[in-house]
Scaffold this active site. Structure first.
Site, mmCIF file in Angstrom:
data_model
loop_
_atom_site.group_PDB
_atom_site.id
_atom_site.type_symbol
_atom_site.label_atom_id
_atom_site.label_comp_id
_atom_site.label_asym_id
_atom_site.label_seq_id
_atom_site.Cartn_x
_atom_site.Cartn_y
_atom_site.Cartn_z
ATOM 1 N N PHE A 69 3.782 3.698 0.540
ATOM 2 C CA PHE A 69 3.541 2.271 0.333
ATOM 3 C C PHE A 69 2.649 2.111 -0.891
ATOM 4 C CE2 PHE A 69 1.345 -1.725 0.449
ATOM 5 C CZ PHE A 69 2.377 -2.607 0.689
ATOM 6 N N ASP A 117 -2.797 7.395 -5.457
ATOM 7 C CA ASP A 117 -2.989 5.998 -5.074
ATOM 8 C C ASP A 117 -4.067 5.980 -3.987
ATOM 9 O OD1 ASP A 117 -2.997 3.473 -4.015
ATOM 10 O OD2 ASP A 117 -0.815 3.243 -3.946
ATOM 11 N N LYS A 134 -8.240 -2.950 -3.544
ATOM 12 C CA LYS A 134 -8.837 -3.318 -2.260
ATOM 13 C C LYS A 134 -10.372 -3.374 -2.294
ATOM 14 C CE LYS A 134 -4.823 -2.955 0.463
ATOM 15 N NZ LYS A 134 -3.748 -1.973 0.583
HETATM 16 C C1 LIG Z 1 -2.482 -2.238 -0.264
HETATM 17 C C2 LIG Z 1 -1.935 -1.094 -1.020
HETATM 18 C C3 LIG Z 1 -1.281 -1.295 -2.243
HETATM 19 C C4 LIG Z 1 -0.977 -2.671 -2.805
HETATM 20 O O1 LIG Z 1 -2.122 -3.430 -3.039
HETATM 21 P P1 LIG Z 1 -1.968 -5.030 -3.184
HETATM 22 O O2 LIG Z 1 -3.344 -5.471 -3.598
HETATM 23 O O3 LIG Z 1 -1.571 -5.541 -1.833
HETATM 24 O O4 LIG Z 1 -0.942 -5.271 -4.224
HETATM 25 C C5 LIG Z 1 -0.850 -0.174 -2.938
HETATM 26 N N1 LIG Z 1 -1.062 1.059 -2.460
HETATM 27 C C6 LIG Z 1 -1.679 1.284 -1.284
HETATM 28 C C7 LIG Z 1 -1.881 2.691 -0.821
HETATM 29 C C8 LIG Z 1 -2.125 0.225 -0.520
HETATM 30 O O5 LIG Z 1 -2.704 0.442 0.662
#
Ligand SMILES: *Cc1c(COP(=O)(O)O)cnc(C)c1O
Length: 400
Positions: free
Chosen positions: A140, A225, A254
């Site tokens: 994700f 990520d 985040k």
């Molecule tokens: C939440 C998340 C994203 C996307 O972030 P947004 O601010 O919602 O676009 C990408 N990678 C990971 C691992 C995430 O948990």
């Protein structure tokens, strides 16, 4: 107005792109929130780790209002007196030469993809427009077209093609499969150190280390990520730190915005991120002074309150308590620091009903991937709050 009135407004006039629990929150503080009827809840989701510092941390709120009283947005057409200070803080804390600020996580993922592709052409010599990036099944990384192009989750992508080419997906946690997928056209491997949205899937020990080693061997970049796993959540500043891995690119989001303002960034050293030239990438709000001031305070709170160590200590403690819960429904408890997933057995009938039952007892969790309840409270939570929650979780996981 009552909760049902707010819910009706959302249902009637908002797109139904989420399936929220029916709790209408009107206030938050630390690890707790209150609904419009005055009921109190422990927030065990923390906005998917965007609230590591808790709701309305006083230091972050002060930075927000002080900066809001001066200047909020300059665009990058001009400089501002906050962005350079944020760059310096990121450098001091994480040790990468350069940072590129964006707003949302998905934008930072897109940024990392662009940077890796450019590196592939300019440095590695991959024929133009043929670069490949290897990702993992169950990933994700956000919701843009390019990012969903390499999702393996059917309902994230089924009706949204055509897709961006240039991605190969291999089973998560399988280092041999990762290495077998590398070709002369591979510019990067992009992984979540732990797959949060897939259900807190923790790879076997040594997986990220193996990915870093093979990336170095094959002249491929490793992109981590860390949007959900980073900034203290798993008990270290970055989850990659658990294996002593220094990814070539790190994606943050985040909690970088301290739960108040969207701030994301890509970090890398000069030979990589230095390839981006004026005009090749940007964002109107990226690097704005309000976001930069908030992010600086968010980082200061993480550092000065030792939130990574706190996540380690409380996460270890809470995981032990969860493992002890006798329940016929639990298949596995797993996680790292305060990113914990409780996977239920198929006969439990899905995690949603247990999240609803927990809500009734003042605990807010969200199901992820049908069968997993994620426990990821703000890192400022205290042991008493965790102790308060355990008997409720025990009862809910032992329905009669
Ligand atoms: C939440 C998340 C994203 C996307 O972030 P947004 O601010 O919602 O676009 C990408 N990678 C990971 C691992 C995430 O948990």
């Amino acid at each position: 107005m009552h909760a049902k009135d707010y819910i009706a407004l959302e249902e009637n006039h908002g797109a139904h792109n989420y399936h929220p629990l029916d709790v209408v929150i009107e206030r938050g503080e630390g690890a707790w929130v209150w609904d419009v009827e005055g009921r109190r809840y422990l927030d065990f989701l923390s906005a998917y780790s965007a609230l590591n510092q808790g709701h309305r941390h006083p230091r972050i709120m002060a930075a927000l209002s002080e900066q809001a009283a001066r200047v909020t947005l300059t665009s990058r057409a001009f400089r501002n007196d906050q962005l350079g200070l944020l760059y310096q803080d990121l450098y001091d804390m994480l040790g990468y030469d350069l940072a590129l600020p964006m707003n949302t996580g998905a934008e930072a993922v897109e940024t990392a993809i662009k940077v890796a592709r450019k590196w592939g052409y300019v440095v590695k010599g991959i024929p133009r427009h043929e670069a490949e990036i290897i990702v993992a099944d169950g990933n994700f990384h956000g919701r843009t077209i390019t990012v969903i192009s390499f999702s393996t989750e059917p309902h994230y992508r089924d009706d949204f093609g055509p897709f961006t080419p240039g991605f190969t997906s291999v089973p998560f946690g399988d280092a041999a499969a990762l290495e077998a997928a590398i070709t002369p056209r591979t510019c990067a491997i992009m992984l979540e150190p732990i797959q949060g949205e897939a259900g807190v899937v923790v790879p076997p020990p040594g997986y990220l280390r193996a990915a870093a080693d093979m990336a170095a061997r094959h002249q491929v970049l490793l992109i981590a990520d860390e949007i959900q796993t980073g900034l203290g959540r798993t008990g270290k500043l970055l989850s990659s730190d658990h294996e002593g891995v220094r990814p070539d690119l790190v994606i943050l989001g985040k909690a970088l915005g301290g739960g108040v303002y969207p701030v994301s960034a890509v970090l890398a050293d000069r030979p990589i991120l230095g390839l981006i030239q004026p005009g090749e990438h940007g964002s109107t709000f990226g690097g704005n002074p309000l976001g930069a001031a908030v992010a600086r305070a968010a980082l200061a709170v993480l550092r000065e309150e030792g939130l990574a160590d706190r996540a380690h200590d409380l996460g270890t403690y809470f995981m032990e308590r969860l493992v002890e819960i006798p329940s016929p429904l639990v298949k596995e408890v797993r996680g790292q620091g305060l990113l914990i997933g409780v996977e239920l057995k198929p006969e439990a009938g899905g995690a949603r009903r247990y999240c609803e039952a927990l809500m009734g007892r003042g605990i807010l969790c969200k199901e992820t991937h049908q069968n997993v309840i994620r426990f990821a409270p703000p890192l400022v939570i205290d042991r008493d709050a965790l102790d308060w929650a355990v008997p409720h979780i025990t009862d809910v996981l032992n329905p009669r």
